[in-house]
Enzyme design. Structure first.
Site, short mmCIF file in Angstrom:
data_model
loop_
_atom_site.label_atom_id
_atom_site.label_comp_id
_atom_site.label_asym_id
_atom_site.label_seq_id
_atom_site.Cartn_x
_atom_site.Cartn_y
_atom_site.Cartn_z
N LYS A 117 0.71 -1.31 0.02
CA LYS A 117 -0.05 0.00 0.09
C LYS A 117 0.80 1.38 -0.11
O LYS A 117 0.47 2.21 -0.90
CB LYS A 117 -0.87 0.01 1.28
CG LYS A 117 -1.92 -1.01 1.18
CD LYS A 117 -3.15 -0.88 2.36
CE LYS A 117 -2.26 -0.92 3.77
NZ LYS A 117 -1.78 -2.11 4.08
N ASN A 140 -3.61 6.25 5.94
CA ASN A 140 -2.97 5.44 6.87
C ASN A 140 -1.31 5.81 6.89
O ASN A 140 -0.68 5.13 6.78
CB ASN A 140 -3.06 3.81 6.47
CG ASN A 140 -2.43 3.11 7.63
OD1 ASN A 140 -2.68 3.19 8.73
ND2 ASN A 140 -1.82 2.07 7.19
N HIS A 186 -3.61 -8.68 10.42
CA HIS A 186 -4.43 -8.09 11.27
C HIS A 186 -5.36 -8.77 12.06
O HIS A 186 -6.56 -8.31 12.21
CB HIS A 186 -4.98 -6.81 10.58
CG HIS A 186 -3.90 -5.89 10.22
ND1 HIS A 186 -2.98 -5.49 10.69
CD2 HIS A 186 -3.81 -5.36 8.95
CE1 HIS A 186 -2.02 -4.59 9.98
NE2 HIS A 186 -2.65 -4.63 8.74
#
Length: 444
Positions: A117, A140, A186
């Site tokens: 990302k 983020n 996660h």
């Protein structure tokens, strides 16, 4: 509580930025935090906002009752009692992305995925800037989107969209939405793998005829969720609108760059380059701008960085790799032939099944297991290749150097978080790199 009131659950970087914006807009807000620091207390006092410290599970039903919405801090575990209380009360849960889109109508180009990302977000932004389109990177990152929109300079925002934010977005619809890949991650935050997958898929849940979706043709999960509305742009190493072929990167019939010209030619890096070009050009970048950024791109710290070489052995810092999927991609990229890589892996498991690491076993000479997850790493590779368990990074570097032979690559690619031994993956990578450089400098 007032129906106009927003309740911020967690008062760290993102929700502090949300709070500032709400206060400036005259919106009533209250914050709650399980472990506030002095900075949080000072900011709340300066803003005149009540900061509720360490609410008990029994407090949450009354806290969420009657508020307009709950805004959780990114990374709040789905098991947190505030979210259960909100669901029971029928109180909406929203994200900073929702608020930012209500307050600003400039285009956003959102990038999500288990791996890559940050690279794709920053590289796409560089391509847009090289094409004369001013942008800001947000989400983020160090800058939440609600903070970035305060700047009038950018004409668009390139947004690193984590599952933590997407999971709670109710109306956010990016102009361009790219899903890079999917692998387990996660699970210390999401209730299940299905929940994590659904959070990623939320990126495309509100597409319309005006949106552009960027789809990785090489990932079956991403392809399964590809939208059937709006415009779809694909990328892939072998096939897609953006693809690698004949030693070059292409968009349609136009060459963007020869692979030999790039600083980071590993396969997963090429996929990132293609994805970034797809995102940037969907957002208005031109091919010349994409090419200029590709040729200038040298990569990010702690992502497959060559630290040095000693006696024909190369040492790589890939501390950012915190999933088995990322580790396997890294091992495949450095192995000149099977059995010529030494892997340093372990740390604090994020609730993941580490067994997929075994897919890299045929590329490995040995494994050095570190941190809390060392026993799990040892079990994964038992009977597949030699494993040594160590108690420090100093021991890890020494053991890897002793095991490796000329032509090998030693790779710190942990597949786990760093928080057992270090404060961040960057701190872990810096320590590894410093030890390697000291070893090389001290060698004859």
């Amino acid at each position: 509580m007032s129906r106009e009131l927003l309740l911020l659950v967690g008062f760290a970087v993102t929700n502090r930025a949300v709070c500032v914006q709400l206060v400036e807009r005259g919106r009533p807000v209250v914050a709650a935090d399980d472990a506030p620091d002095d900075h949080a207390r000072r900011l709340a006092a300066e803003l005149g906002v009540d900061l509720l410290e360490r609410p008990s599970p029994e407090d949450w039903p009354s806290l969420v009752a009657g508020v307009q919405a709950v805004v959780p801090t990114p990374g709040l575990p789905e098991s947190h009692p505030s979210l259960g209380a909100a669901a029971a009360a029928g109180t909406p849960v929203i994200s900073e992305f929702d608020l930012a889109q209500r307050w600003d109508d400039r285009p956003t180009l959102a990038v999500t995925g288990t791996n890559g990302k940050t690279t794709v977000t920053l590289l796409a932004a560089a391509m847009l800037e090289a094409s004369g389109i001013p942008v800001t990177v947000a989400g983020n990152t160090e800058t939440p989107l609600v903070e970035a929109i305060r700047d009038s300079r950018p004409s668009a925002f390139v947004v690193e969209a984590s599952s933590f934010r997407l999971a709670h977005s109710r109306c956010y619809r990016p102009t361009v939405g790219a899903w890079l890949n999917f692998a387990p991650d996660h699970l210390d935050v999401h209730a299940s793998l299905d929940s994590y997958r659904a959070a990623k898929a939320a990126l495309w849940s509100r597409v319309d005829e005006k949106t552009i979706s960027v789809v990785n043709r090489d990932d079956p999960v991403v392809v399964e969720y590809a939208p059937d509305r709006g415009r779809v742009v694909t990328f892939g190493l072998d096939d897609g609108d953006f693809r690698a072929s004949g030693g070059a990167l292409w968009v349609g019939s136009e060459k963007l760059a020869d692979v030999a010209e790039l600083h980071r030619p590993h396969p997963h890096e090429l996929a990132n380059c293609l994805a970034a070009a797809a995102v940037a050009m969907a957002g208005g970048a031109h091919a010349d701008g994409a090419r200029a950024a590709l040729l200038a791109w040298t990569g990010l710290p702690h992502r497959m960085v060559l630290v040095g070489e000693r006696d024909g052995v190369r040492f790589f810092d890939d501390s950012k790799a915190t999933t088995p999927h990322a580790v396997c991609a890294a091992v495949r990229s450095v192995g000149q032939s099977p059995g010529q890589a030494v892997l340093i892996a372990g740390g604090r498991n994020k609730g993941l099944d580490l067994r997929p690491l075994a897919e890299a076993a045929d590329q490995l000479r040995s494994v050095v297991a570190i941190g809390e997850a060392a026993p799990e790493v040892q079990q994964v590779f038992a009977g597949l290749c030699p494993v040594v368990v160590v108690e420090s990074m100093e021991e890890a570097v020494s053991a890897a150097a002793e095991t490796s032979l000329e032509g090998d690559a030693v790779l710190l690619s942990p597949g786990c978080a760093s928080f057992d031994w270090y404060g961040s993956y960057a701190e872990r990578g810096d320590h590894f790199s410093r030890l390697v450089r000291e070893m090389i400098g001290g060698s004859p």
